[in-house]
Design an enzyme around this catalytic site. Sequence first.
Site, mmCIF file in Angstrom:
data_model
loop_
_atom_site.group_PDB
_atom_site.id
_atom_site.type_symbol
_atom_site.label_atom_id
_atom_site.label_comp_id
_atom_site.label_asym_id
_atom_site.label_seq_id
_atom_site.Cartn_x
_atom_site.Cartn_y
_atom_site.Cartn_z
ATOM 1 N N CYS A 157 -2.022 -43.251 23.029
ATOM 2 C CA CYS A 157 -3.346 -42.577 22.277
ATOM 3 C C CYS A 157 -4.143 -43.512 21.594
ATOM 4 O O CYS A 157 -5.250 -43.183 21.234
ATOM 5 C CB CYS A 157 -2.725 -41.509 21.764
ATOM 6 S SG CYS A 157 -1.763 -40.421 22.323
ATOM 7 N N HIS A 298 -8.130 -38.687 13.992
ATOM 8 C CA HIS A 298 -7.180 -38.359 15.279
ATOM 9 C C HIS A 298 -6.956 -37.001 15.573
ATOM 10 O O HIS A 298 -7.006 -36.437 16.571
ATOM 11 C CB HIS A 298 -5.951 -38.817 15.275
ATOM 12 C CG HIS A 298 -5.208 -39.314 16.750
ATOM 13 N ND1 HIS A 298 -5.717 -39.973 17.673
ATOM 14 C CD2 HIS A 298 -4.034 -38.794 16.964
ATOM 15 C CE1 HIS A 298 -5.105 -39.840 18.693
ATOM 16 N NE2 HIS A 298 -3.914 -39.265 18.191
ATOM 17 N N GLU A 309 -1.101 -37.380 9.374
ATOM 18 C CA GLU A 309 -2.377 -37.854 9.137
ATOM 19 C C GLU A 309 -2.965 -37.550 7.636
ATOM 20 O O GLU A 309 -3.562 -38.337 6.949
ATOM 21 C CB GLU A 309 -3.527 -37.619 10.193
ATOM 22 C CG GLU A 309 -4.768 -38.123 10.020
ATOM 23 C CD GLU A 309 -5.604 -38.134 11.236
ATOM 24 O OE1 GLU A 309 -6.506 -39.056 11.411
ATOM 25 O OE2 GLU A 309 -5.327 -37.387 12.273
ATOM 26 N N LYS A 330 -11.565 -33.665 18.905
ATOM 27 C CA LYS A 330 -10.518 -33.013 19.887
ATOM 28 C C LYS A 330 -10.509 -31.510 19.871
ATOM 29 O O LYS A 330 -10.104 -30.893 20.798
ATOM 30 C CB LYS A 330 -8.950 -33.573 19.468
ATOM 31 C CG LYS A 330 -8.664 -35.116 19.848
ATOM 32 C CD LYS A 330 -7.491 -35.424 19.590
ATOM 33 C CE LYS A 330 -7.018 -36.824 19.805
ATOM 34 N NZ LYS A 330 -7.707 -37.599 18.840
ATOM 35 N N HIS A 335 -7.345 -33.467 24.070
ATOM 36 C CA HIS A 335 -7.055 -34.952 23.613
ATOM 37 C C HIS A 335 -7.247 -35.762 24.954
ATOM 38 O O HIS A 335 -6.415 -35.635 26.063
ATOM 39 C CB HIS A 335 -5.570 -34.937 23.213
ATOM 40 C CG HIS A 335 -4.976 -36.124 22.719
ATOM 41 N ND1 HIS A 335 -5.526 -37.374 22.815
ATOM 42 C CD2 HIS A 335 -3.935 -36.226 21.938
ATOM 43 C CE1 HIS A 335 -4.867 -38.332 22.198
ATOM 44 N NE2 HIS A 335 -3.721 -37.747 21.698
ATOM 45 N N PHE A 394 2.232 -42.096 20.496
ATOM 46 C CA PHE A 394 3.532 -41.595 20.686
ATOM 47 C C PHE A 394 4.499 -43.045 20.097
ATOM 48 O O PHE A 394 3.818 -44.059 20.338
ATOM 49 C CB PHE A 394 4.003 -41.337 21.829
ATOM 50 C CG PHE A 394 3.517 -39.974 22.377
ATOM 51 C CD1 PHE A 394 3.710 -38.750 21.373
ATOM 52 C CD2 PHE A 394 3.131 -39.575 23.557
ATOM 53 C CE1 PHE A 394 3.300 -37.676 21.908
ATOM 54 C CE2 PHE A 394 2.833 -38.454 24.008
ATOM 55 C CZ PHE A 394 2.913 -37.491 23.094
#
Length: 408
Positions: A157, A298, A309, A330, A335, A394
């Site tokens: 990502c 994000h 975050e 998003k 995403h 991830f």
Amino acid sequence: MGTVSPNGVGNAAFTEGVLQGRSGVRRISRFDPSEISVQIAGEVRDFDELAWVEKRERKHVSRVLPLALAAATEALRDAGIDSASLPLEQRRRFGVILGSGGGSQEFTEEQYRLFFHQQYKQMSLFCVPTGVMGTLSSELSVRFGLRGPSHVVTTGCTSSTDAFGYSLRQIQSGRLDMALSGGADAPIALGIVKGFLLMKILTDSWNQAPEKGSRPFSVDRDGFVLGEGAGVLVLEELEHARQRDATIYAEVLGFGSSFDAYGVTKPDPEARGAARAIEWALKEARVDHRDIDYINAHGTSTRLNDQMETVAVKRVFGEGSRALPLSSIKSMVGHLIGAAGAVEAAALALTLKDGVLPPTINLTQRDPECDLDYVPNTARDYPIRTAMSTSFGFGGQNAALVMRRLAS
């Protein structure tokens, strides 16, 4: 810049969609989702792939290629660059550095489906070369005749944000004058969706109201919405851009990257790695954390990421975090995996240019652990000079990019 997004194809439509808080999440149409619990995604609709690849070659290329081609073509046009007319030496100093989480994964899935159903003759002769991740940047380099470095960064990502960082280094070192940089991903395929579903990170609660499915920082979120798309920006050495009287959206000041080394999929809940990436970006940009006016977050709509975050912002910005707006697009597009950072960087560039913060839609009640200003539901006029985009992936990948609006 050029953008191909679930809530708008092209810069004008994307800008309008983001500022109006328009969701591009719908019921999946690229395959029949009725047999799985997740039936929604951020698909790019009203997009003609045959406008970008010839009909005879369509079965030999992945959907990710026309998405990337459309974004890159718009980016070059927006930058006032006709690559075919550039002298050879300039094309040698013009790179293509993209990010992608899965690249042609949906193409490869389809080829294996054909193979295991014993339909050997229907498989593409380009099964292997098209499935190789690096083909994405190679195709763009060939199409536009660009002979600088041609690479694909794949770090999940954070892929396209890392691609920007790599491009920045190439320009700072003097090896390149310009780079097509950003990312593209097209993960809306049955096997890929099923794989994410097995990880229990996709929302399956909003099949009847898809546009409400992506809900970053909201107390009732239960997973993210998978999306597809592409964002490509022309990164250019500043004086080189000024000499050709280019329109400049923003100046890229710094990039930071780190890794949690915490778990296979879970982020460090103390956000030490995420904070370190932000701090490195600030250090390279030579700006104080108090100079940051806004963060394009994000914000995936998962409990662990949104809370992490929020902790990262508090670690870096301290008491100033309470007055610092951040928002997640998003909520509107889903995403986009490896393309997420690219489309979000494009949104940040527009924010710096126009002075309007995009909203986080579907934020009706904040998670008590997410207690910052996420610009809920409505765009906001806001004085902004220096801002940041963050990406987290991830395994603990972290990346941050700092941009500044140039004084007129």
